[in-house]
Design an enzyme around this catalytic site. Structure first.
Site, PDB file in Angstrom:
ATOM      1  N   SER A 282       0.893   6.836  -5.823  1.00  0.00           N
ATOM      2  CA  SER A 282       1.860   7.897  -6.064  1.00  0.00           C
ATOM      3  C   SER A 282       1.352   8.810  -7.193  1.00  0.00           C
ATOM      4  CB  SER A 282       3.225   7.296  -6.383  1.00  0.00           C
ATOM      5  OG  SER A 282       4.239   8.267  -6.354  1.00  0.00           O
TER       6      SER A 282
ATOM      7  N   ASP B 112       6.164   7.060   4.911  1.00  0.00           N
ATOM      8  CA  ASP B 112       6.420   7.504   3.541  1.00  0.00           C
ATOM      9  C   ASP B 112       7.146   8.848   3.556  1.00  0.00           C
ATOM     10  OD1 ASP B 112       6.406   8.107   0.853  1.00  0.00           O
ATOM     11  OD2 ASP B 112       4.256   7.823   0.577  1.00  0.00           O
TER      12      ASP B 112
ATOM     13  N   HIS C 115       6.698   4.357   1.125  1.00  0.00           N
ATOM     14  CA  HIS C 115       5.947   4.745  -0.062  1.00  0.00           C
ATOM     15  C   HIS C 115       5.387   3.546  -0.837  1.00  0.00           C
ATOM     16  CE1 HIS C 115       4.613   7.484  -3.124  1.00  0.00           C
ATOM     17  NE2 HIS C 115       5.380   6.943  -4.063  1.00  0.00           N
TER      18      HIS C 115
END
Length: 777
Positions: A632, A720, A752
């Site tokens: 991320s 995601d 995610h």
């Protein structure tokens, strides 16, 4: 033992490459299998006090754990019970009662206030082509007294079992339950659907037949907004009430249509339901890990259907908790929009006076003073002055939720855990005075001079306190204590109820750094940051191991010194692991959080690079073998670093990375993140202008792709919603076009977090092999 041999001459490799690779794969998989078996402690519930024939008191402690089952490729849940003998002031004896037992198909469970009943929401596979069903059960000690097929009743859609909206709350009289479910959606059919004969359907409430609702034509493909990442099946939640004695279920009316209700519980005297309501106008933004969404505390009266606002309607609130005496509700509150995670306020609503007060304000910066032996660990030489953190000083509140049961028996004090820089401690808060006291600062299994680790409150009931404790080298342990009387909290004595042996071969410490003057934030000067360094303490690489650098995601998140599977496994493989809490991380004060928006791609990148350069100077590490691993925003930083500092890093692994903020803003469930972190205002009804698109691009790592020389492994979750996989694909194609070594792993059914058991295991194996190969280990 570590798996890294010394480097071998390339000429000797080809004849033995296949058996060496196969042997290494087997060793890595066995190591991962061993470490992934350490269970995670998730839930604790104390039973009622019982009295022995000798006058002593004891109670049962029910706990739930989760563990990865690699053979079944799923997370399994199991329970274990313990007995706690106490005299009201201290624990006399505690120990396990029986062995573990796997929990099957339970989505939610909750014991009644008296501890005599238990409600369970259970999923049951459908027969043949039937869809999965949900049952709501009520258990009375050793038998099931109710089993209600919610799917067959067709009063609502699926019941929510998430920790954002979900709840299963008993009324104080133990005659009703409230829960949250998806609103029943009218059936839809094609404009050209042939008309079917009307069928009589039995109404379970009256016993009389009723006609099925006529399908709505042309509504098959209408888009229904949802609440984003991990909440894609949550669109229109409704509050539902089960009348246990009457065997009836009703959907609560009176809640405004522009609100999504959740986190509900019964008001004092059972006159109505208190809940958190989230605004979804003009459209829903992603809610998971976003404690900045407009929301408020509400009360809906059961008799008149009147809905009353209990808190401000221009803030973000969550996690309300009713005191044992039914007089006060505490809850957490943040600003709307801005950073998704912030330093929160603790607010309190008095049920009878209708007065709202602030118990704890957001903390700009944590208190500092002379260095004490219980501080945050060894500092990097020459980086700080002679002052450091005051042990136990309250850092502010940085937590996703208050414990489900957080009130002391006096209905005045509450318990919470929060990040305190790079550790996590338990604090008791006096709601009348606003004073805070740490119950865990300076406590360790051995010496108060050693690093402490991380604590989490699981529950408190009748002043019996249950907590979880772990360190980077020790999996979670179960701890219990009796909360002392007010003013004597520092005397809390913790007892270990379920031990976890430390993982051998791992040492760790916390380093504190301060950026040089030229990298100071002009508005927030004097901020520092931490990093947790783990390194192998035995084996051939222990003296000078290669380094894996891990910045966290968020960016407003934090690594705390607790058990983490990937870093521990990499350390056992033979890597040193550097977990960097750059400026903007939680646990360092609101000023640190506020310093990062507008400075992503520079301040956070320079903090990580400074930390890497310092530890390479101060520690015995192999500077020629340094790699990056991040997910991320951590992947955002990793891609920035291999582009901005290509000479430092020799391999890179990223999981669902942000690579181009400008292209992400129109596809993510959190478009506000893209503008806020870039330093731009977010308005739902405004499109970015060309200058803002340019600014988002200039802060993105895709801008530096031409300078990348490190081989890059990408791992992407197909589902995601937070950082859509097209971000990683964009980077993959840019690298391929420039002839850079790269590989892409695509995980269907994963979002995610890439937290599916199979994806997580495969991700570790590919990550470890990629690092071993490209660092020439």
């Amino acid at each position: 033992a570590p798996l890294l041999p010394g480097p071998c001459p390339p000429a000797l490799q080809p004849p033995r490459r296949v058996p060496q690779v196969q042997s290494r794969v087997e060793e890595l998989s066995e190591l991962y299998r061993e470490l992934s078996q350490h269970p995670a402690l998730s839930t604790a519930c104390l039973g009622p006090d019982l009295t022995t024939q000798y006058g002593g008191k004891y109670c049962s402690l029910y706990t739930e754990w989760s563990q990865r089952d690699l053979a079944r490729a799923e997370n399994i849940k199991f329970c274990r019970q313990y007995l706690i003998f106490h005299d009201g002031a201290s624990i006399v004896y505690s120990g396990p009662a029986g062995t573990c037992s796997e929990i099957k198909d339970e989505l939610l469970s909750r014991e009644s206030p008296s501890g005599m009943l238990k409600a369970v929401l259970r999923k049951v596979p459908g027969k043949e082509k039937e869809k999965e069903k949900q049952f709501l059960e009520v258990w009375d000690q050793n038998r099931k007294v109710k089993s209600i097929d919610l799917t067959a009743l067709d009063k609502h859609g699926s019941v929510y079992d998430d920790d954002q909206f979900g709840c299963l709350a008993w009324s104080h009289s133990e005659t009703h339950l409230v829960y949250v479910a998806e609103k029943k959606r009218p059936k839809a059919e094609s404009f050209f659907q042939s008309k079917a004969p009307e069928l009589g359907i039995s109404d379970d409430d009256t016993g009389h037949p009723k006609k099925e609702d006529a399908p709505v034509k042309g509504e098959q493909f209408v888009y229904h907004e949802d609440w984003g990442e991990t909440l894609s099946t949550r669109s229109v939640p409704v509050l539902c009430i089960l009348d246990i004695e009457g065997n009836s279920i009703s959907v609560l009316e009176g809640i405004p249509e522009h609100l999504s209700p959740g986190q509900a519980f019964w008001s004092p005297e059972d006159t109505g339901v208190v809940f958190v309501g989230w605004w979804h106008d003009p459209f829903r933004l992603g809610l998971r890990h976003c404690t900045n969404r407009r929301s408020a505390l509400f009360y809906v009266d059961l008799t008149g259907g009147r809905c009353e606002l209990l808190s401000e309607d221009s803030r973000a609130v969550w996690s309300p908790r009713l005191s044992p005496d039914g007089c006060r509700i505490v809850y957490l509150e943040n600003n709307v929009l801005g950073p998704h995670q912030q330093c929160s306020q603790l607010r309190m609503y008095d049920w009878y006076t209708k007065h709202t007060s602030t118990v704890l304000e957001a903390v700009p910066r944590q208190a500092w003073g002379e260095y004490s032996s219980g501080g945050v660990g060894r500092r990097l030489r020459g980086m700080l002055s002679a002052t450091t953190l005051i042990t136990g000083a309250f850092p502010g509140i940085y937590c996703g939720a208050l414990p489900g049961m957080c009130w002391a028996a006096d209905s005045r004090r509450i318990l919470l855990d929060t990040a305190q820089r790079s550790q996590q401690d338990v604090f008791v808060v006096d709601t009348a005075t606003g004073t805070t006291t740490s119950l865990t600062a300076g406590l360790t299994p051995s010496s108060p001079d050693s690093p402490r680790g991380s604590w989490s409150v699981l529950t408190i009931d009748r002043d019996l306190l249950v907590a979880r404790f772990s360190t980077p080298s020790c999996p979670p342990m179960l701890k219990v204590a009796v909360l002392p009387a007010a003013g004597h909290e520092a005397q809390t004595q913790w007892i270990c109820l379920q031990d976890a042996p430390p993982v051998p071969g791992i040492s760790w410490g916390i380093h504190t750094l301060q950026p040089p003057a030229e990298q100071e934030h002009p508005q927030y000067r004097g901020l520092d940051f931490d990093a947790i360094l783990m390194r192998p303490s035995e084996g051939p690489t222990a003296q000078k191991p290669p380094l894996v650098v891990m910045p966290h995601g968020g960016p407003h998140s934090v690594f705390t010194a607790g058990w983490m599977l990937y870093p521990a496994a990499l350390c056992r493989v033979g890597f040193a692991v550097l977990l960097v809490n750059y400026r903007g991380s939680l646990g360092f004060g609101q000023d640190s959080v506020a310093s990062l928006p507008g400075s992503v791609g520079t301040q956070d990148v320079h903090d990580v690079q400074l930390c890497v350069e310092r530890v390479l100077q101060e520690e015995m590490l192999d500077a020629s073998r340094v790699a990056l691993v991040g997910g991320s925003h951590g992947g955002f930083l990793a891609c920035h670093l291999i582009g901005q500092f290509p000479d430092t890093y020799h391999a890179c692994v990223v999981r669902n990375p942000v690579v181009n903020i400008a292209s992400m803003v129109t596809t993510t469930d959190i478009p506000d993140w893209c503008l806020t972190e870039t330093g731009l205002p977010y308005k739902p009804d405004a499109l970015p202008d060309p200058a803002q698109w340019t600014e988002m691009l200039h802060k993105s790592p895709i801008l530096y792709v031409d300078r990348v020389r490190a081989p890059v492994l990408l791992m992407l979750g197909e589902d995601d919603r937070r950082v859509p996989p097209k971000q990683g694909l964009e980077y993959y194609r840019a690298l391929k076009a420039r002839g850079m070594p790269t590989r892409l792993l695509w995980y269907p059914g994963n979002n995610h977090a890439l937290a599916g058991v199979e994806a997580e295991a495969d991700g570790f194996m590919n990550m470890a092999l990629w690092l071993l190969k490209h660092l020439q280990c």
